[in-house]
Design a protein around this motif. Structure first.
Motif, PDB file in Angstrom:
ATOM      1  N   LYS A  54      32.904  45.154  43.793  1.00 52.91           N
ATOM      2  CA  LYS A  54      33.915  44.110  43.601  1.00 52.91           C
ATOM      3  C   LYS A  54      33.508  43.140  42.498  1.00 52.91           C
ATOM      4  CE  LYS A  54      37.587  41.768  44.893  1.00 52.91           C
ATOM      5  NZ  LYS A  54      38.922  42.278  44.727  1.00 52.91           N
ATOM      6  N   TRP A  55      32.234  42.738  42.465  1.00 52.36           N
ATOM      7  CA  TRP A  55      31.762  41.768  41.485  1.00 52.36           C
ATOM      8  C   TRP A  55      30.690  42.398  40.598  1.00 52.36           C
ATOM      9  CZ3 TRP A  55      32.470  40.124  46.637  1.00 52.36           C
ATOM     10  CH2 TRP A  55      33.570  39.274  46.802  1.00 52.36           C
ATOM     11  N   CYS A  56      30.806  42.165  39.308  1.00 55.00           N
ATOM     12  CA  CYS A  56      29.869  42.682  38.320  1.00 55.00           C
ATOM     13  C   CYS A  56      29.473  41.506  37.439  1.00 55.00           C
ATOM     14  CB  CYS A  56      30.526  43.726  37.423  1.00 55.00           C
ATOM     15  SG  CYS A  56      31.564  44.930  38.256  1.00 55.00           S
ATOM     16  N   PHE A  57      28.192  41.248  37.315  1.00 52.73           N
ATOM     17  CA  PHE A  57      27.764  40.193  36.403  1.00 52.73           C
ATOM     18  C   PHE A  57      26.478  40.603  35.728  1.00 52.73           C
ATOM     19  CE2 PHE A  57      26.433  39.149  40.672  1.00 52.73           C
ATOM     20  CZ  PHE A  57      25.155  38.641  40.579  1.00 52.73           C
ATOM     21  N   ARG A  58      26.276  40.036  34.532  1.00 53.04           N
ATOM     22  CA  ARG A  58      25.105  40.409  33.738  1.00 53.04           C
ATOM     23  C   ARG A  58      24.271  39.175  33.457  1.00 53.04           C
ATOM     24  NH1 ARG A  58      24.905  44.413  28.471  1.00 53.04           N
ATOM     25  NH2 ARG A  58      22.818  45.180  28.973  1.00 53.04           N
ATOM     26  N   GLU A  59      23.000  39.286  33.797  1.00 56.98           N
ATOM     27  CA  GLU A  59      22.043  38.203  33.602  1.00 56.98           C
ATOM     28  C   GLU A  59      20.939  38.653  32.664  1.00 56.98           C
ATOM     29  OE1 GLU A  59      22.312  35.895  37.764  1.00 56.98           O
ATOM     30  OE2 GLU A  59      20.917  37.570  37.724  1.00 56.98           O
ATOM     31  N   LEU A  98      29.428  56.118  40.985  1.00 63.16           N
ATOM     32  CA  LEU A  98      30.146  55.518  42.113  1.00 63.16           C
ATOM     33  C   LEU A  98      31.472  54.878  41.694  1.00 63.16           C
ATOM     34  CD1 LEU A  98      27.080  53.817  43.814  1.00 63.16           C
ATOM     35  CD2 LEU A  98      28.344  55.797  44.676  1.00 63.16           C
ATOM     36  N   GLU A  99      31.490  54.276  40.502  1.00 63.55           N
ATOM     37  CA  GLU A  99      32.692  53.604  39.979  1.00 63.55           C
ATOM     38  C   GLU A  99      32.745  53.827  38.471  1.00 63.55           C
ATOM     39  OE1 GLU A  99      35.780  52.474  39.088  1.00 63.55           O
ATOM     40  OE2 GLU A  99      35.617  51.783  41.157  1.00 63.55           O
ATOM     41  N   PRO A 100      33.433  54.889  38.027  1.00 62.29           N
ATOM     42  CA  PRO A 100      33.461  55.230  36.605  1.00 62.29           C
ATOM     43  C   PRO A 100      33.941  54.101  35.687  1.00 62.29           C
ATOM     44  CG  PRO A 100      34.333  57.041  37.914  1.00 62.29           C
ATOM     45  CD  PRO A 100      34.143  55.881  38.849  1.00 62.29           C
ATOM     46  N   ALA A 101      34.719  53.170  36.180  1.00 59.69           N
ATOM     47  CA  ALA A 101      35.237  52.080  35.348  1.00 59.69           C
ATOM     48  C   ALA A 101      34.120  51.227  34.751  1.00 59.69           C
ATOM     49  CB  ALA A 101      36.184  51.203  36.163  1.00 59.69           C
ATOM     50  N   VAL A 102      32.953  51.151  35.406  1.00 52.84           N
ATOM     51  CA  VAL A 102      31.891  50.288  34.889  1.00 52.84           C
ATOM     52  C   VAL A 102      31.285  50.816  33.585  1.00 52.84           C
ATOM     53  CG1 VAL A 102      31.355  49.333  37.169  1.00 52.84           C
ATOM     54  CG2 VAL A 102      30.002  51.244  36.285  1.00 52.84           C
ATOM     55  N   ILE A 116      36.379  43.312  39.830  1.00 56.71           N
ATOM     56  CA  ILE A 116      37.165  44.537  39.673  1.00 56.71           C
ATOM     57  C   ILE A 116      38.401  44.414  40.563  1.00 56.71           C
ATOM     58  CG2 ILE A 116      37.281  47.009  40.136  1.00 56.71           C
ATOM     59  CD1 ILE A 116      34.394  47.274  39.422  1.00 56.71           C
ATOM     60  N   ILE A 117      39.557  44.684  39.965  1.00 53.88           N
ATOM     61  CA  ILE A 117      40.829  44.693  40.689  1.00 53.88           C
ATOM     62  C   ILE A 117      41.418  46.090  40.565  1.00 53.88           C
ATOM     63  CG2 ILE A 117      43.147  43.687  40.846  1.00 53.88           C
ATOM     64  CD1 ILE A 117      40.973  41.607  41.339  1.00 53.88           C
ATOM     65  N   LYS A 118      41.810  46.668  41.691  1.00 45.67           N
ATOM     66  CA  LYS A 118      42.451  47.986  41.680  1.00 45.67           C
ATOM     67  C   LYS A 118      43.875  47.794  42.177  1.00 45.67           C
ATOM     68  CE  LYS A 118      38.335  50.689  42.120  1.00 45.67           C
ATOM     69  NZ  LYS A 118      38.289  51.970  41.493  1.00 45.67           N
ATOM     70  N   GLU A 119      44.829  48.218  41.340  1.00 43.96           N
ATOM     71  CA  GLU A 119      46.248  48.073  41.666  1.00 43.96           C
ATOM     72  C   GLU A 119      47.010  49.278  41.164  1.00 43.96           C
ATOM     73  OE1 GLU A 119      48.268  44.646  40.099  1.00 43.96           O
ATOM     74  OE2 GLU A 119      47.163  43.317  41.432  1.00 43.96           O
ATOM     75  N   GLY A 120      47.793  49.879  42.031  1.00 41.75           N
ATOM     76  CA  GLY A 120      48.659  50.981  41.614  1.00 41.75           C
ATOM     77  C   GLY A 120      47.953  52.096  40.882  1.00 41.75           C
ATOM     78  N   GLY A 121      46.761  52.435  41.292  1.00 43.48           N
ATOM     79  CA  GLY A 121      46.010  53.497  40.641  1.00 43.48           C
ATOM     80  C   GLY A 121      45.317  53.083  39.357  1.00 43.48           C
ATOM     81  N   ASN A 122      45.411  51.807  38.994  1.00 44.63           N
ATOM     82  CA  ASN A 122      44.748  51.282  37.804  1.00 44.63           C
ATOM     83  C   ASN A 122      43.576  50.400  38.198  1.00 44.63           C
ATOM     84  OD1 ASN A 122      46.553  52.388  35.813  1.00 44.63           O
ATOM     85  ND2 ASN A 122      48.052  50.902  36.531  1.00 44.63           N
ATOM     86  N   THR A 123      42.596  50.328  37.312  1.00 47.58           N
ATOM     87  CA  THR A 123      41.433  49.474  37.520  1.00 47.58           C
ATOM     88  C   THR A 123      41.389  48.455  36.395  1.00 47.58           C
ATOM     89  OG1 THR A 123      40.233  51.304  38.536  1.00 47.58           O
ATOM     90  CG2 THR A 123      38.928  49.434  37.789  1.00 47.58           C
ATOM     91  N   PHE A 124      41.203  47.175  36.767  1.00 49.18           N
ATOM     92  CA  PHE A 124      41.151  46.082  35.806  1.00 49.18           C
ATOM     93  C   PHE A 124      39.891  45.268  36.036  1.00 49.18           C
ATOM     94  CE2 PHE A 124      45.549  46.952  36.879  1.00 49.18           C
ATOM     95  CZ  PHE A 124      46.148  47.105  35.638  1.00 49.18           C
ATOM     96  N   PHE A 125      39.388  44.658  34.983  1.00 50.17           N
ATOM     97  CA  PHE A 125      38.309  43.685  35.088  1.00 50.17           C
ATOM     98  C   PHE A 125      38.900  42.322  34.770  1.00 50.17           C
ATOM     99  CE2 PHE A 125      34.648  46.216  35.838  1.00 50.17           C
ATOM    100  CZ  PHE A 125      34.942  47.460  35.310  1.00 50.17           C
ATOM    101  N   VAL A 126      38.592  41.348  35.610  1.00 47.14           N
ATOM    102  CA  VAL A 126      39.124  40.006  35.466  1.00 47.14           C
ATOM    103  C   VAL A 126      37.948  39.029  35.445  1.00 47.14           C
ATOM    104  CG1 VAL A 126      40.636  38.290  36.533  1.00 47.14           C
ATOM    105  CG2 VAL A 126      41.183  40.713  36.725  1.00 47.14           C
ATOM    106  N   ILE A 133      40.445  41.236  31.088  1.00 52.05           N
ATOM    107  CA  ILE A 133      39.724  41.585  29.868  1.00 52.05           C
ATOM    108  C   ILE A 133      39.768  43.060  29.515  1.00 52.05           C
ATOM    109  CG2 ILE A 133      38.161  39.612  29.964  1.00 52.05           C
ATOM    110  CD1 ILE A 133      36.012  41.797  30.684  1.00 52.05           C
ATOM    111  N   LEU A 134      39.799  43.924  30.518  1.00 51.10           N
ATOM    112  CA  LEU A 134      39.798  45.339  30.202  1.00 51.10           C
ATOM    113  C   LEU A 134      40.647  46.126  31.194  1.00 51.10           C
ATOM    114  CD1 LEU A 134      36.012  46.053  29.552  1.00 51.10           C
ATOM    115  CD2 LEU A 134      37.810  46.105  27.863  1.00 51.10           C
ATOM    116  N   PRO A 135      41.813  46.577  30.806  1.00 51.87           N
ATOM    117  CA  PRO A 135      42.469  47.564  31.674  1.00 51.87           C
ATOM    118  C   PRO A 135      41.754  48.890  31.456  1.00 51.87           C
ATOM    119  CG  PRO A 135      43.823  47.080  29.768  1.00 51.87           C
ATOM    120  CD  PRO A 135      42.582  46.230  29.654  1.00 51.87           C
ATOM    121  N   VAL A 136      41.214  49.461  32.499  1.00 49.33           N
ATOM    122  CA  VAL A 136      40.385  50.655  32.353  1.00 49.33           C
ATOM    123  C   VAL A 136      41.208  51.928  32.356  1.00 49.33           C
ATOM    124  CG1 VAL A 136      38.488  51.951  33.348  1.00 49.33           C
ATOM    125  CG2 VAL A 136      38.416  49.480  33.305  1.00 49.33           C
ATOM    126  N   ASN A 137      42.246  51.988  33.185  1.00 50.00           N
ATOM    127  CA  ASN A 137      43.069  53.199  33.195  1.00 50.00           C
ATOM    128  C   ASN A 137      44.487  52.868  33.550  1.00 50.00           C
ATOM    129  OD1 ASN A 137      42.539  52.557  35.841  1.00 50.00           O
ATOM    130  ND2 ASN A 137      41.850  54.592  36.422  1.00 50.00           N
TER     131      ASN A 137
END
Length: 137
Positions: A54-59, A98-102, A116-126, A133-137
């Motif tokens: 659900k959450w992705c962050f880079r440090e 595990l999650e190809p969108a990353v 990560i938001i998943k809606e209607g078969g699409n994956t988005f990063f918010v 910022i990135l519609p993945v599919n």
């Protein structure tokens, strides 16, 4: 997003063999790191299929094997994350498996903080501000 600092206490035990290196996971099993994408910190809820990323962050990376990415699940709580035994080090390729969108976010800079938001078969990063910022599919 739950805030966590527990991962800073996690250290990988590595051994070098020719051009490959190996990491001992939390169970003491040797895992070959082969993708060249570096290691990251991930919630065990994700690795054990109890939750989804659900959450992705880079440090800032903590060492030369760390790429700085952190992944938390949709079921993680502050209490769960406060115990460093609930987090593991794994190869970034495992996260992609595990999650190809990353795959699409790998090169984003340190300081990136996404949901990560998943809606209607699409994956988005918010972003934290709700910016798509990135519609993945």
């Amino acid at each position: 997003m739950p805030k966590v600092q527990a991962y800073k206490r996690i250290e990988a035990v590595c051994r070098v063999d020719d051009s490959d290196f190996y990491i001992l996971n939390k169970w003491g099993n040797e895992m070959k790191k082969g993708s060249g994408l570096g290691g990251c910190i991930i919630s065990n809820n994700i690795l054990e299929n109890k939750g989804s990323i659900k959450w992705c962050f880079r440090e800032e990376p903590v060492n030369e094997l760390d790429n700085g990415w952190r992944f938390l699940s949709d079921v993680d709580t502050d209490e769960f994350l406060s115990d460093s035994r609930n987090l593991s080090i794994c190869d970034y390729q495992k996260v992609i498996d595990l999650e190809p969108a990353v795959f699409a976010i790998y090169e984003l800079p340190i300081g990136t903080d996404l949901t990560i938001i998943k809606e209607g078969g699409n994956t988005f990063f918010v972003t934290e501000t709700g910016e798509l910022i990135l519609p993945v599919n």
